[in-house]
Design a protein around this motif. Structure first.
Motif, short mmCIF file in Angstrom:
data_model
loop_
_atom_site.label_atom_id
_atom_site.label_comp_id
_atom_site.label_asym_id
_atom_site.label_seq_id
_atom_site.Cartn_x
_atom_site.Cartn_y
_atom_site.Cartn_z
N ASN A 23 0.80 -1.20 0.01
CA ASN A 23 0.07 0.09 0.07
C ASN A 23 0.79 1.32 -0.11
O ASN A 23 0.47 2.20 -0.69
CB ASN A 23 -1.05 0.26 1.17
N LEU A 24 1.68 1.11 0.72
CA LEU A 24 2.77 2.38 0.88
C LEU A 24 3.43 2.58 -0.46
O LEU A 24 3.46 3.90 -1.04
CB LEU A 24 3.97 2.11 1.85
N VAL A 25 4.02 1.54 -1.23
CA VAL A 25 4.65 1.90 -2.35
C VAL A 25 3.56 2.44 -3.40
O VAL A 25 3.89 3.12 -4.18
CB VAL A 25 5.30 0.61 -3.05
N GLY A 26 2.44 1.60 -3.39
CA GLY A 26 1.31 2.06 -4.26
C GLY A 26 0.74 3.65 -4.20
O GLY A 26 0.96 4.16 -5.24
N LEU A 27 0.62 3.91 -3.22
CA LEU A 27 0.01 5.36 -2.90
C LEU A 27 1.14 6.26 -3.24
O LEU A 27 0.73 7.33 -3.43
CB LEU A 27 -0.35 5.28 -1.35
N THR A 28 2.48 5.96 -2.84
CA THR A 28 3.61 6.86 -3.03
C THR A 28 3.77 7.00 -4.38
O THR A 28 3.93 8.25 -4.92
CB THR A 28 4.89 6.33 -2.45
N ALA A 29 3.69 6.03 -5.16
CA ALA A 29 3.87 6.11 -6.57
C ALA A 29 2.65 6.90 -7.05
O ALA A 29 2.92 7.73 -8.06
CB ALA A 29 3.76 4.72 -7.39
N THR A 343 -1.66 7.48 3.90
CA THR A 343 -1.71 8.36 2.84
C THR A 343 -0.77 9.62 3.30
O THR A 343 -0.04 9.95 2.08
CB THR A 343 -2.94 8.86 2.36
N PHE A 344 -0.95 10.01 4.24
CA PHE A 344 -0.20 11.00 4.55
C PHE A 344 1.45 10.68 4.72
O PHE A 344 2.25 11.47 4.40
CB PHE A 344 -0.55 11.95 5.90
N LEU A 345 1.54 9.65 5.21
CA LEU A 345 3.18 8.96 5.07
C LEU A 345 3.42 8.91 3.74
O LEU A 345 4.64 9.25 3.56
CB LEU A 345 2.94 7.91 5.81
N SER A 346 2.86 8.64 2.78
CA SER A 346 2.95 8.22 1.42
C SER A 346 3.26 9.75 0.82
O SER A 346 3.99 9.94 0.03
CB SER A 346 1.81 7.81 0.89
N ILE A 386 -6.21 14.09 1.10
CA ILE A 386 -7.43 13.71 1.80
C ILE A 386 -8.54 12.77 0.92
O ILE A 386 -8.89 11.88 1.16
CB ILE A 386 -8.08 14.83 2.44
N PHE A 387 -8.49 13.40 -0.25
CA PHE A 387 -9.40 12.52 -1.21
C PHE A 387 -8.60 11.15 -1.29
O PHE A 387 -9.54 10.02 -1.42
CB PHE A 387 -9.27 13.31 -2.63
N THR A 388 -7.31 11.01 -1.65
CA THR A 388 -6.83 9.61 -1.68
C THR A 388 -7.08 8.84 -0.73
O THR A 388 -7.42 7.54 -0.61
CB THR A 388 -5.56 9.73 -2.02
N GLY A 389 -6.96 9.58 0.85
CA GLY A 389 -7.25 8.81 1.96
C GLY A 389 -8.74 8.13 2.08
O GLY A 389 -8.74 7.16 2.42
N ILE A 390 -9.63 9.11 1.71
CA ILE A 390 -11.05 8.75 1.82
C ILE A 390 -11.33 7.77 1.04
O ILE A 390 -12.00 6.82 1.40
CB ILE A 390 -11.82 10.03 1.75
#
Length: 791
Positions: A23-29, A343-346, A386-390
Motif C-alpha cells: 500500500n505504501l509503495v502504491g500510494l507513494t507512486a 496516505t499522509f506518510l506516502s 485527503i481525497f486519496t485517503g478517503i
C-alpha cells in the motif's frame, strides 16, 4: 483516544508488513505521479493569467469562408483595431500586434558588438498600456510613439549594455525579411517576460514602421496582424462578438466574419475546425489530469482490496470492540484514520521523489516547474491526500465496521458473493484502466513513428539553413554559387521564408481560364530561387522547375498537385495564371509537399521565382561530411559578411519541433502506463499472497489426496486471471474509442490494427499471470506436512 488510535495503527501496520509495504509503495507512486501532473497542469492553466486587464482583454479572430470550408485565423486587417475603437462604443482600447514569426529571428547590435539574436514584435503605441509587461524605464504612454523607437527586455539590455540605464541609446536591428538595417533609439526597458506568458519576445518596435500610406496593411482586403481589444466593464462579450460578425462587409470585404475570444483562452483553446472551437492544448491538460486521477484510484483500489481481503483476520478485533461498546462510527473513524495516516506518510515520501524527479520531468515537458509551498500548493496537496485517503479507506471502513459482533467473535465471517464480487470488480477496474493506457501508449508511439518517417515530399535529412543577414542580403546569389563549390555540398538554394510552418496564404486576387467566378480558394504561396526544388529533393510531376537556363522565370509560376486539382485543369503546363494583376505562365506541377505538420491537409499552393528576396539559404550536405562543410560555410560566411558569425539550424530540427507536444505525450504516457501496470500488479501480488496463505491447509489436504502441484498452481491462478480477462474485454472497445478520438486530430494518420489491441491485452494478461504465478508456484511447491501444520 487519539494516542490509542495511533498505537493501533502502528500495531496493525507492524503485524501486516507485506500489505503495509504494498500500500505504501502504491500510494507513494500514485501521489508522486499526481503531484507531478498537478504542477504541470497548474502551469498550463496559469498561462497568460497575469494580465491585469485579463477579464476585459480579447483577441479579434476571423472565420474565412472558402470552397474547402471555414478557415479560422487570428490574422486581421491592419486598420481593424483603430476602427473598432472609433466605431464601437463597447471598446475601451485596442492595439495591433504582429504575429511573433514576423521578426522572430532578428539581430540586435550596438557599436563594437557583433549582435545578439532575439525575437521581436511590431506593436501599436498603446501596447504597454494594454498588456502587463511592466517597464523598468520609459514612459508607458510614449514608449512606442516614434517610428524609430524600440523597447528592449531587461535581459537584452544587460547583454548589450551590461546595464538597464539605456534610454536614448542607439541600437541597430535587422531581420532577413527587412530590406534595410533599422536604427532605433531605446525608449523603454521592460521586465523579462514571465514564464507564464505564452508570447515570448526580446524587443518591441513601433507598428508605424509598417503602416506607411502605401502599405498593403492599410487595405481592408489584406490581413496579417493580430488585433487585441479591451472591452468596457459593462460590455457583454457574447453580444459584442455577434455585433461585429459582419463588420468586414461594411468595409467591402465578403466571406470574412469576425468574432472575439478571451486572450487568456488563446493558449489552451487554439484549435478550430470549420469555424468552431474544438479544443487545443486543453485536451492534453484534461488527458493528463484524468491519468493522474486514474493512477490514484488504481493505488486506492489496492488498499481497498487488501483491507477487505484481510477482513477475516481482523473480525475478532471488531467483535471484541463492539462487545465493549465501541460504536460503528468510532470503528469507521479508526479504519479511516489508518488510511489517512498511510496516505499522509506516502505524501511525505512522494514529495521527496517529486523533488528528485523534477529536473527530468522539466526536461521532458520543456518547463521550469518547482515546488514552492505557497497556500495554493499546500491546499492542493492536502486536498489530493485527503481525497486519496478517503477513497482508499471508505469501503474497508464501512465493510469492517459492519460485522455482526457475535459472528465475528465466533470467527464465522460470511464470505458473501457481494464482497467477493467487489474485490474482483476492483481488480477488473484496475486492469481496465491499465489496458487502456497500454493501448494508448502503443497507438501514440506508432503514430509518432509514422509522422517521423512519413513521405512528406522533401528530403529533410542533412539540410541546414541560414538567415541571410547584413551584407550577405545583397550577395546571396553569389554566396549560394560559392557554397555549391564546397566539397561535400550536394546543392544549395534559397526561399523567401522558413521552409516549415511559415507559408503564407491568400484567397485572391488570382484567376485562370475556366475558373468559376463564385469559387473561393485558399492558396498558400512562396517565393523560391532556382535549384530549391532540386536541393530539397521535391518532385515535379509535370513540366519543369525554375532555372536560369530559361531566362525570365519571373513571369512563370509552379503549382502543386492540390492546386491543380482544385483549379480543375487537365493540361495545366503552358496555361496562364493571373496573380495580383500579373499574368504568369504555369511551367510545372510539383508533387504535394507537407510544409505544415501532418495535423493539416496539404493545401493548394503556388511558387513564384523571386531570387532577389529569398534570404533563407538551404544547403544539402552529403551524409558524414557535415562537420567539414559547416566549417567551410562558416569561413565563406565571414568572407561575405565580415565580422559576423555563422548561425545555422538543421531542417530536421524544425520538423521535429512540429510534434513537440505529441512526443512529450508519447514519452509521459509510457511512464504513466508502466506505473499503472506496476501498481495494479502490486495489488494483485498482495491478494495472491494473502489468498495462498489462507489456503495453505486446503492445499495440504489436496496434495495428500493426490492433487498434482501444477493442478494446485492452476487452481490458485485461475481465480485471479478471470477478472483480468474480463478487464481486457471491457478495455479494448473503450481504448479503441479513446485512440480513435486522438488520431482524428491528424489529417494523416495510421490505421488502427487489430494487433495493437490484442498485443496490449496479451501483455496485461502475461504480466498479471506472472505476478500471480509467483505466489501460486510458491504455495503449490510447499510440503503438505508444512501446509497442514500452518495456522
Amino acid at each position: 483516544m487519539f494516542q490509542h488510535h495511533l498505537l493501533l495503527i502502528y500495531r496493525n501496520f507492524k503485524k501486516y508488513k507485506s500489505s503495509f509495504f504494498i500500500n505504501l509503495v502504491g500510494l507513494t507512486a500514485g501521489l508522486t505521479c499526481a503531484l507531478l501532473i498537478y504542477l504541470w497542469v497548474n502551469d498550463e492553466l496559469s498561462m497568460d493569467k497575469f494580465q491585469a486587464k485579463g477579464n476585459q482583454l480579447y483577441q479579434v479572430m476571423e472565420n474565412e469562408t472558402t470552397d474547402a470550408g471555414v478557415k479560422t485565423t487570428d490574422n486581421t486587417a491592419g486598420l481593424l483595431g483603430e476602427t473598432l475603437l472609433k466605431e464601437m462604443p463597447e471598446v475601451e482600447d485596442a492595439v495591433m500586434v504582429s504575429p511573433a514569426y514576423w521578426i522572430a529571428f532578428s539581430k540586435l547590435s550596438v557599436k563594437n558588438n557583433t549582435g545578439i539574436k532575439g525575437g521581436g514584435l511590431f506593436a501599436g503605441k498603446n501596447f504597454f498600456k494594454i498588456f502587463s509587461y511592466p517597464l523598468i524605464s520609459g514612459n508607458i504612454s510614449q514608449v512606442l510613439n516614434s517610428k524609430n523607437s524600440i523597447a528592449i527586455s531587461e535581459r537584452m539590455a544587460m547583454k548589450l549594455f551590461h546595464s538597464t540605464d539605456v534610454l536614448g541609446k542607439e541600437i541597430k536591428w535587422e531581420n532577413s525579411d527587412m530590406k534595410n538595417e533599422n536604427h532605433a533609439l531605446i525608449s523603454g526597458v521592460f521586465k523579462d517576460i514571465p514564464a507564464s506568458s505564452s508570447t515570448r519576445f526580446d524587443f518591441v518596435v513601433s507598428m508605424d514602421l509598417l503602416m506607411v500610406p502605401e502599405s498593403g496593411l492599410r487595405a481592408w482586403t489584406n490581413h496579417g496582424p493580430n488585433t487585441f481589444i479591451v472591452l468596457k466593464k459593462d460590455a457583454v462579450p457574447e453580444t459584442f462578438s455577434a455585433k461585429i460578425k459582419h463588420f468586414m462587409k461594411s468595409k467591402g470585404v465578403d466571406r470574412r466574419d469576425l468574432f472575439i475570444r478571451s486572450y487568456s483562452d488563446s493558449y489552451l483553446y487554439d484549435k478550430y475546425e470549420n469555424g468552431q472551437q474544438v479544443g487545443g492544448r486543453i485536451e492534453y491538460v484534461k488527458l493528463f489530469s484524468l491519468i493522474a486521477v486514474f493512477i490514484l484510484i488504481i493505488a486506492c483500489v489496492n488498499f481497498m482490496n487488501l483491507a477487505t481481503a484481510r477482513a477475516s483476520v481482523r473480525m475478532k478485533e471488531v467483535g471484541i470492540k463492539k462487545v465493549m461498546g465501541a460504536s460503528r462510527r468510532s470503528l469507521i473513524m479508526q479504519y479511516m484514520g489508518e488510511s489517512l495516516f498511510l496516505t499522509f506518510l506516502s505524501l511525505f515520501i512522494s514529495l521527496l521523489f517529486v523533488e528528485l524527479l523534477l529536473p527530468q520531468f522539466n526536461e521532458i515537458t520543456g518547463k521550469n516547474l518547482s515546488l514552492h509551498f505557497e497556500l495554493k500548493l499546500v491546499l492542493a496537496l492536502t486536498g489530493i491526500t485527503i481525497f486519496t485517503g478517503i477513497i482508499s479507506g471508505s469501503y474497508p471502513a464501512l465493510y469492517l465496521s459492519g460485522f455482526n459482533p457475535a459472528a465475528a467473535l465466533k470467527g464465522k465471517l460470511s464470505h458473501t458473493a457481494g464482497a467477493l464480487w467487489t474485490r474482483q470488480g476492483l481488480v477488473i477496474f484496475q486492469f481496465t484502466l491499465s489496458v487502456i493506457l497500454i493501448v494508448s501508449v502503443l497507438v501514440v508511439y506508432k503514430q509518432i513513428e509514422f509522422v517521423q518517417h512519413a513521405q512528406v515530399g522533401y528530403q529533410k535529412d542533412n539540410v541546414l539553413y541560414i538567415e541571410a543577414e547584413g551584407k550577405l542580403k545583397n550577395n546571396a546569389g553569389s554566396f549560394i554559387t560559392e557554397v555549391r563549390n564546397i566539397p561535400g555540398v550536394i546543392n544549395a538554394s534559397s526561399m523567401d521564408k522558413r521552409f516549415i510552418g511559415d507559408v503564407k496564404g491568400t484567397i485572391g486576387d488570382f484567376n485562370w481560364e475556366g475558373r468559376d467566378p463564385k469559387q473561393v480558394i485558399y492558396f498558400q504561396f512562396a517565393g523560391i530561387n532556382s535549384g530549391l526544388i532540386e536541393t530539397m529533393g521535391m518532385e515535379m510531376t509535370q513540366g519543369r522547375s525554375f532555372s536560369g537556363k530559361f531566362g525570365a522565370d519571373s513571369t512563370k509560376v509552379i503549382m502543386n498537385e492540390a492546386g491543380i486539382k482544385i483549379m480543375g485543369l487537365k493540361n495545366p503546363v503552358g496555361k496562364i495564371f493571373t496573380l495580383w494583376g500579373k499574368e504568369l505562365q504555369i511551367v510545372g506541377v510539383m508533387k504535394d509537399v507537407h510544409f505544415e505538420s501532418l495535423h493539416e491537409v496539404v493545401k493548394p499552393m503556388f511558387f513564384t521565382y523571386n531570387a532577389k528576396n529569398t534570404n533563407r539559404i538551404m544547403i544539402k550536405i552529403k551524409a558524414g561530411q557535415e562537420k567539414e562543410v559547416i566549417a567551410a560555410v562558416g569561413q565563406l560566411y565571414k568572407d561575405f559578411n565580415s565580422g559576423a558569425h555563422l548561425e545555422y539550424k538543421f531542417l530536421d530540427q524544425d520538423f521535429q519541433e512540429q510534434y513537440v507536444a505529441e512526443n512529450r505525450v508519447s514519452l509521459l504516457s509510457r511512464y504513466f502506463a508502466l506505473l499503472a501496470v506496476v501498481i495494479s500488479c502490486l495489488g494483485l501480488f498482495g491478494l495472491a499472497s494473502f489468498t495462498a496463505q489462507r489456503k495453505l491447509k486446503e492445499i495440504g489436504v489436496r496434495k495428500v489426496l493426490g492433487a498434482s502441484e501444477w493442478g494446485i498452481i492452476y487452481s490458485l491462478s485461475r481465480d485471479f486471471i478471470k477478472p483480468v480477462l474480463l478487464a481486457i474485454l471491457i478495455a479494448l472497445p473503450l481504448s479503441y474509442v479513446v485512440t480513435r478520438h486522438w488520431l482524428d486530430t491528424f489529417a494523416y494518420r495510421i490505421d488502427l490494427q487489430l494487433w495493437y489491441f490484442a498485443g496490449a491485452g496479451f501483455l496485461a494478461l502475461l504480466v498479471s499471470w506472472l505476478t500471480v504465478s509467483v505466489q501460486a508456484i510458491k504455495a503449490g511447491m510447499k510440503n503438505p506436512v508444512a501446509c497442514l501444520r500452518d495456522e
